[in-house]
Write an enzyme that holds these catalytic residues in place. Structure first.
Site, PDB file in Angstrom:
ATOM      1  N   LYS A  49      10.301   7.062 -14.493  1.00 35.52           N
ATOM      2  CA  LYS A  49      10.207   6.854 -13.040  1.00 35.52           C
ATOM      3  C   LYS A  49      11.603   6.972 -12.418  1.00 35.52           C
ATOM      4  O   LYS A  49      12.599   6.588 -13.038  1.00 35.52           O
ATOM      5  CB  LYS A  49       9.613   5.460 -12.789  1.00 35.52           C
ATOM      6  CG  LYS A  49       9.267   5.151 -11.342  1.00 35.52           C
ATOM      7  CD  LYS A  49       8.542   3.812 -11.223  1.00 35.52           C
ATOM      8  CE  LYS A  49       8.201   3.461  -9.795  1.00 35.52           C
ATOM      9  NZ  LYS A  49       7.468   2.181  -9.669  1.00 35.52           N
ATOM     10  N   SER A 124       3.258   2.246  -6.985  1.00 35.54           N
ATOM     11  CA  SER A 124       4.258   3.240  -6.691  1.00 35.54           C
ATOM     12  C   SER A 124       4.592   4.186  -7.854  1.00 35.54           C
ATOM     13  O   SER A 124       5.198   5.238  -7.623  1.00 35.54           O
ATOM     14  CB  SER A 124       5.542   2.525  -6.251  1.00 35.54           C
ATOM     15  OG  SER A 124       6.054   1.730  -7.309  1.00 35.54           O
ATOM     16  N   SER A 148       2.333  -1.771  -9.479  1.00 37.33           N
ATOM     17  CA  SER A 148       2.691  -0.346  -9.500  1.00 37.33           C
ATOM     18  C   SER A 148       2.584   0.373 -10.836  1.00 37.33           C
ATOM     19  O   SER A 148       2.726   1.588 -10.879  1.00 37.33           O
ATOM     20  CB  SER A 148       4.103  -0.165  -8.972  1.00 37.33           C
ATOM     21  OG  SER A 148       4.065  -0.184  -7.574  1.00 37.33           O
TER      22      SER A 148
HETATM   23  N1  GLN Z   1       1.887  -1.889  -3.661  1.00 37.40           N
HETATM   24  C1  GLN Z   1       2.809  -2.954  -3.844  1.00 37.40           C
HETATM   25  C2  GLN Z   1       3.926  -2.875  -2.829  1.00 37.40           C
HETATM   26  O1  GLN Z   1       3.897  -1.987  -2.078  1.00 37.40           O
HETATM   27  C3  GLN Z   1       3.362  -2.966  -5.239  1.00 37.40           C
HETATM   28  C4  GLN Z   1       4.450  -2.007  -5.468  1.00 37.40           C
HETATM   29  C5  GLN Z   1       5.083  -2.149  -6.821  1.00 37.40           C
HETATM   30  O2  GLN Z   1       4.526  -2.772  -7.737  1.00 37.40           O
HETATM   31  N2  GLN Z   1       6.270  -1.597  -6.942  1.00 37.40           N
HETATM   32  O3  GLN Z   1       4.800  -3.653  -2.783  1.00 37.40           O
END
Ligand code: GLN
Length: 448
Positions: A49, A124, A148
């Site tokens: 990532k 994400s 995410s």
């Molecule tokens: N969807 C969640 C957020 O927007 C989780 C994102 C994540 O785990 N990085 O914060």
């Protein structure tokens, strides 16, 4: 595609051939999962990532503000990978600074779901999950602040594992919300998740929240025949779509046939999860992102008359809309008039949520619940931020209390889209969690 388990016994030459083939396929793919290919050395290739530092590689966290920045050192997770015979292969797309649930907020444009190109892969870590789901990565690393890893894995029909907070060092991970962030694997099987997790985890003095407690490798110690008491969160299932409910039913059947005992429980305070998470996460994000000032990292605005304007222009031009929204929200909940009412209260609610989980774990070894309220949404469908935040309802509570959790694909929906379910373990009990996950995977035999 070949698994990590199969690859462990292959020669260097064979691994090199497989790596070349993956690179070729990835370049031809049209799902926009990879945003860069760089030389990561010899070893079993792992997609990384875009928020995990690999020395001498660009790292942008999917943002314009970090264009041109080169990582000066390896994240500890990458050092550990390399020590164990793995090698970073390329960069995976992601929501800007890991803020999002769809990978639509990336500076590089959206990644598409390999099962339906008009749908999102989740976020994400959407690039990581889409590439594994599309067979153009054997395995990938993602990060999970509020779901995410698990949520994109569920949308793409692969396995996503978030270890206990503190198990994998955050040193070298682009910080979003430091009390919630955790690096973990996205793979094609539970065994591969265990192999990759064993490779990256361990105490690290460079991360002040790294857990210095005894660790036993999971992969050699997995026991898919061990019987567990598994608590199903009934009121979560009721809130999920019919497709997800069917996935849970299949899971209960499979687990019961394997001899696990299923008990039904209720989670008391789910209505506080989203608000608590988005207060804590945005407060920490506003603080962490203050470092991107145009002086120290990446992009700098071109024309400015003084220092203040340099900051202002760099940040206005560099950050996308969702990141700006969260910086504003985070600074608001931390501001002197509102700190007690929002931030401090959210920290207190975190303890209440922890008590809810502890109560269930006093009766059961493992928790079963959905990962997402529905299957992967269409690109553009979650353009209302509040709707997007609400779709995190089943994942964020687990980050607020730091528990390990794994998302496992169990069936295809009526539209032929993957459906995942989530198993949650006790803190630092990764071996039992992964053993239960392996037992479920064997019983359900999902085909991606
Ligand atoms: N969807 C969640 C957020 O927007 C989780 C994102 C994540 O785990 N990085 O914060």
């Amino acid at each position: 595609m070949i698994s990590l388990k199969e690859l462990l016994n292959k020669s260097k030459e064979e691994i090199k051939e497989i790596k070349d083939e993956i690179l070729k396929k990835a370049k031809e793919s049209d799902i926009n999962a990879y945003i860069g290919f760089e030389d990561g050395g010899d070893g079993i290739p792992i997609l990384i990532k875009d928020n995990i530092q690999v020395k001498n590689w660009s790292i942008t966290c999917g943002s314009n503000i970090l264009q041109g920045y080169i990582a000066p050192y390896n994240a500890t997770a990458i050092e550990n990978l390399k020590k164990n015979g793995f090698a970073p292969l390329g960069r995976a797309n992601m929501d800007e600074f890991a803020m999002g649930s769809t990978t639509e907020s990336s500076f590089y444009g959206p990644t598409k779901n390999p099962h339906a190109k008009d749908r999102v892969p989740g976020g994400s870590s959407g690039g990581s999950a889409a590439a594994v789901g599309a067979n153009i990565a054997i395995a990938a690393l993602g990060s999970d602040t509020g779901g995410s890893i698990r949520q994109p894995a569920a949308y793409c029909g692969v396995v996503g594992f978030k270890p206990t907070y503190g198990r994998v060092s955050r040193y070298g991970l682009g910080a979003y919300a430091s009390s919630l962030d955790q690096i973990g694997p996205i793979t094609r099987s539970v065994e591969d998740a265990a192999i990759l997790y064993d490779a990256i985890c361990g105490y690290d003095p460079k991360d002040s929240t790294s857990a210095n407690i005894e660790y036993k490798p999971t992969f050699p110690n997995l026991d898919p025949n061990k019987k567990f008491k598994i608590a199903l969160i009934e009121n979560f299932v009721e809130e999920a779509s019919e497709d997800i409910q069917k996935g849970i039913e299949d899971t209960i059947d499979a687990l019961s046939k394997r001899g696990h005992e299923i008990i039904k429980v209720k989670m008391h305070n789910p209505k506080y999860y989203i608000s608590t998470y988005y207060i804590v996460a945005t407060a920490e994000a506003a603080t962490n992102l203050a470092r991107y000032d145009g002086i120290r990292y990446g992009n700098r605005a071109k024309d400015y008359k003084d220092l203040k304007e340099l900051y202002f222009k760099t940040r206005s031009e560099g950050f996308g809309e969702e990141v700006k929204r969260r910086i504003l929200l985070g600074n608001f909940v931390l501001s002197s008039g509102y700190y007690d009412a929002y931030y401090l209260k959210a920290q207190k609610v975190r303890h209440i949520i922890r008590d809810d989980f502890n109560k269930i774990f006093s009766e059961a070894d493992i928790i079963l619940m959905p990962v997402t309220p529905n299957v992967a949404p269409k690109i553009g469908e979650l353009s209302d931020p509040l709707e997007m935040y609400k779709s995190d309802i089943f994942t964020v509570g687990i980050n607020l209390v730091g528990l390990p959790a794994i998302s496992i694909p169990v069936r295809k929906s009526s539209l032929n889209l993957p459906v995942g379910v989530q198993l949650v373990g006790k803190a630092f009990d990764e071996i039992n969690l992964l053993s239960a996950a392996l037992s479920l995977e064997e019983a359900i035999s999902f085909k991606n």
